[in-house]
Scaffold this active site. Sequence first.
Site, PDB file in Angstrom:
ATOM      1  N   HIS A 146       2.608   8.563  -4.489  1.00  0.00           N
ATOM      2  CA  HIS A 146       2.467   7.097  -4.450  1.00  0.00           C
ATOM      3  C   HIS A 146       1.392   6.638  -3.476  1.00  0.00           C
ATOM      4  O   HIS A 146       0.960   5.494  -3.526  1.00  0.00           O
ATOM      5  CB  HIS A 146       3.817   6.458  -4.072  1.00  0.00           C
ATOM      6  CG  HIS A 146       4.818   6.553  -5.180  1.00  0.00           C
ATOM      7  ND1 HIS A 146       5.158   5.479  -5.975  1.00  0.00           N
ATOM      8  CD2 HIS A 146       5.527   7.604  -5.656  1.00  0.00           C
ATOM      9  CE1 HIS A 146       6.049   5.866  -6.873  1.00  0.00           C
ATOM     10  NE2 HIS A 146       6.301   7.145  -6.694  1.00  0.00           N
ATOM     11  N   ASP A 172      -4.611   2.007   0.446  1.00  0.00           N
ATOM     12  CA  ASP A 172      -3.324   1.849  -0.225  1.00  0.00           C
ATOM     13  C   ASP A 172      -3.359   2.672  -1.503  1.00  0.00           C
ATOM     14  O   ASP A 172      -4.370   2.651  -2.211  1.00  0.00           O
ATOM     15  CB  ASP A 172      -3.102   0.368  -0.580  1.00  0.00           C
ATOM     16  CG  ASP A 172      -1.682  -0.096  -0.314  1.00  0.00           C
ATOM     17  OD1 ASP A 172      -0.765   0.718  -0.504  1.00  0.00           O
ATOM     18  OD2 ASP A 172      -1.500  -1.262   0.064  1.00  0.00           O
TER      19      ASP A 172
HETATM   20  C1  GDG Z   1       3.955   2.546  -1.639  1.00  0.00           C
HETATM   21  C2  GDG Z   1       2.443   2.723  -1.533  1.00  0.00           C
HETATM   22  C3  GDG Z   1       2.212   1.856  -3.863  1.00  0.00           C
HETATM   23  C4  GDG Z   1       7.130  -6.425   0.834  1.00  0.00           C
HETATM   24  N1  GDG Z   1       7.616  -7.243   1.780  1.00  0.00           N
HETATM   25  C5  GDG Z   1       8.805  -7.658   1.356  1.00  0.00           C
HETATM   26  C6  GDG Z   1       9.044  -7.072   0.104  1.00  0.00           C
HETATM   27  N2  GDG Z   1       7.991  -6.325  -0.191  1.00  0.00           N
HETATM   28  C7  GDG Z   1       7.864  -5.581  -1.444  1.00  0.00           C
HETATM   29  C8  GDG Z   1       6.763  -6.105  -2.302  1.00  0.00           C
HETATM   30  C9  GDG Z   1       6.425  -4.885  -3.147  1.00  0.00           C
HETATM   31  C10 GDG Z   1       6.776  -3.737  -2.213  1.00  0.00           C
HETATM   32  O1  GDG Z   1       7.607  -4.232  -1.179  1.00  0.00           O
HETATM   33  C11 GDG Z   1       5.547  -3.156  -1.541  1.00  0.00           C
HETATM   34  O2  GDG Z   1       4.906  -2.345  -2.430  1.00  0.00           O
HETATM   35  P1  GDG Z   1       3.398  -1.940  -2.161  1.00  0.00           P
HETATM   36  O3  GDG Z   1       2.923  -1.240  -3.362  1.00  0.00           O
HETATM   37  O4  GDG Z   1       2.602  -3.157  -1.895  1.00  0.00           O
HETATM   38  O5  GDG Z   1       3.374  -1.050  -0.841  1.00  0.00           O
HETATM   39  P2  GDG Z   1       4.264   0.167  -0.188  1.00  0.00           P
HETATM   40  O6  GDG Z   1       5.601  -0.287   0.218  1.00  0.00           O
HETATM   41  O7  GDG Z   1       3.420   0.718   0.907  1.00  0.00           O
HETATM   42  O8  GDG Z   1       4.423   1.222  -1.370  1.00  0.00           O
HETATM   43  C12 GDG Z   1       1.722   1.716  -2.414  1.00  0.00           C
HETATM   44  C13 GDG Z   1       3.729   1.838  -3.928  1.00  0.00           C
HETATM   45  O9  GDG Z   1       4.306   2.799  -3.029  1.00  0.00           O
HETATM   46  C14 GDG Z   1       4.235   2.139  -5.342  1.00  0.00           C
HETATM   47  O10 GDG Z   1       3.704   3.326  -5.832  1.00  0.00           O
HETATM   48  O11 GDG Z   1       1.698   0.786  -4.620  1.00  0.00           O
HETATM   49  O12 GDG Z   1       0.316   1.945  -2.366  1.00  0.00           O
HETATM   50  O13 GDG Z   1       1.998   2.593  -0.178  1.00  0.00           O
HETATM   51  O14 GDG Z   1       7.245  -4.789  -4.268  1.00  0.00           O
HETATM   52  O15 GDG Z   1       7.206  -7.188  -3.022  1.00  0.00           O
HETATM   53  N3  GDG Z   1      10.144  -7.283  -0.605  1.00  0.00           N
HETATM   54  C15 GDG Z   1      11.080  -8.094  -0.075  1.00  0.00           C
HETATM   55  N4  GDG Z   1      10.922  -8.681   1.139  1.00  0.00           N
HETATM   56  C16 GDG Z   1       9.812  -8.511   1.878  1.00  0.00           C
HETATM   57  O16 GDG Z   1       9.696  -9.063   2.994  1.00  0.00           O
HETATM   58  N5  GDG Z   1      12.196  -8.330  -0.770  1.00  0.00           N
END
Ligand code: GDG
Length: 460
Positions: free
Chosen positions: A157, A365
Site C-alpha cells: 500500500h 504517498d
Molecule cells: C495507506 C497509504 C494508500 C483520515 N483522517 C481521518 C480519516 N481519514 C481516512 C481518510 C482515508 C484514510 O483515512 C487515509 O487513507 P490515505 O490513502 O489517504 O492514507 P494512509 O492512511 O496513509 O493509507 C496510502 C492507502 O494506504 C490505501 O492503500 O492510499 O498511500 O499510506 O480514507 O478518509 N477518517 C476518519 N477520521 C479522520 O480524522 N474517520
Amino acid sequence: MGRLVIVSNRVADPRKAASGGLAVAVGQALEATGGLWFGWSGKIVEDGTPGEGDLHLQTAGKVQLATVDLSREDHDSYYLGYSNGVLWPVFHYRLDLADFDAGYIGGYRRVNQMMAHKLASLLRPDDIIWVHDYHMIPLAAELRAMGCQQRMGFFLHIPLPPPLILAAVPEHDWLMRSLFAYDLVGFQSEADVAHFSRYVGTETGADILGEHEFRAFGKTLQVQAFPIGIDVDEFTQLGEAPEAQEMYTQIRGEYSRRRLLLGVERMDYSKGLPQRLKAFRQLLQAYPENLGSATLIQIAAPSRESVDAYAALRQELESLCGAINGNFGELDWMPVRYIHRNVARKRLPGLYRAASVALVTPLRDGMNLVAKEFVAAQDPDDPGVLVLSRFAGAAEQMHEALLVNPYDTTRTAETIQRALQMPLEERQRRHQALLGGIRAHDVHWWRKRFLDALAAVPAP
Ligand code: GDG
C-alpha cells in the site's frame, strides 16, 4: 475460485464503519466474496511470551475473522520498531528517520513466523491468499517453508523507493527475496513497479522476462501496478446521510463569508503538513486579498503516537499553526483551524463538500485516498478544486487536479491562489474528468483486477 484469505496487520469487522484506508478497501473486498480475514487482534499482552499469542476466531456475516494477540515485546519490535520505525520511513524516502540498529528485525521475523504458523492451521488447499502491506512482507516465504502451496499474492500500500534508498535497509536483500515467494506482487503505481524492476535487475541479477515478469531464486514472479480506488457509490451515499448533510450545512453557514481550504489525514511526516502550512502562510503573505477570508481546516488524526518522529511532528505543527494564527489572525478570523482528533467518517463527506479547495500535498504517498474521497464528495454543479502533490501515487491517475511540488512552497501558494480563483466552468470540467476516473477505477475494479491477475498466474 477457492476461498479468499486476506492477511493484513489489522483486522476489522467489515460490517462496522472503519476509519478509512486499507481497512475499508479490504473489508469491502471481503464482504463481496466472503472468506477469511487474518491478522493482529490489536491486543497487546503485557507479560506475553515473544513469538506466542492466542488465536481468536469470530464470524462477521460472510466473513470469518481470525486474529492473534501480540506480546508487548513483539508489538514493540515488529509493529512500532521494524514496520513503523524502519520500513515506513525508508519506503517514504526518509532514511534520516529510520532506526536501523535497534535490533527490531528479530521481532519482525518472529511475528511473521508466528503468524504463518497460526494461519497455516486454518488454510484449505484451494485457498487464494492475499497478503497486504509492509508488516507482512516475509509471510509467504514462511508459509512456503511450511509446505503451503496455495496461490499467494502481495499488495504494497505504500511506495517502493528507488534501489539505492531501499539498499540502505540492512536486510534489503532478504526482504526482496521474500517477495519471490509470492506468485503476484502488486504496487500502487508504475513508478513503484519501475523501482522494483531496477532493484531486481541490479541487486539480484533477476531475469526480466517481460514488462511484468521476473525470474530469480528459482522462482517466476508477476509484478504489476494496481492503483487502489475508493467505493465511490458508498462514499456518495455516505454524503447523503444526515450526519454529512448536517456537517455541510453547519460549516457552510459558519464560513459563508470565507473561503474554506481543507486538509485531512493521519498525522504523519509523509503527508507534508509543515510544508503545507508554510505554503498557506505564503498565500496569506503574497495575496493579501485572502486575509480575513481564506481559512484552512486541518484535520490531523492521531496516529502512531509512541513512535518518536510523530511526537516531534506534532510539536512542529502546533508551533507553526500558533505562529500563523498569531501573526495573521483577527478577532473575528483565525486563518488555521487545526484539529488533532479523529473526525467521524460519516461527517467527512460534508466537510469535503463544504471546502473550496482540498490540499492533498504529501511528500510521498503510495496512493492517497483522501484525494479520491474529496472528488467523490463534491457537488458537480459547484465543485471544489483538488490541489495534489505530484509525489502521491494518485497523481499518476488524477491529471486534472492542480499538481504541485510540496517542497516548493512559493509555487504551491501560487497554485492554491489559482485554485481559489478558478472559474466555475473550469472547475466543473476538471471535476467531471476526475470523477469519471475514480468511478472507472474504483475499489471494486482494483480488487477484481488483482484477484483476476492472481488467478491467471500459470501454475508452477
Ligand atoms: C495507506 C497509504 C494508500 C483520515 N483522517 C481521518 C480519516 N481519514 C481516512 C481518510 C482515508 C484514510 O483515512 C487515509 O487513507 P490515505 O490513502 O489517504 O492514507 P494512509 O492512511 O496513509 O493509507 C496510502 C492507502 O494506504 C490505501 O492503500 O492510499 O498511500 O499510506 O480514507 O478518509 N477518517 C476518519 N477520521 C479522520 O480524522 N474517520
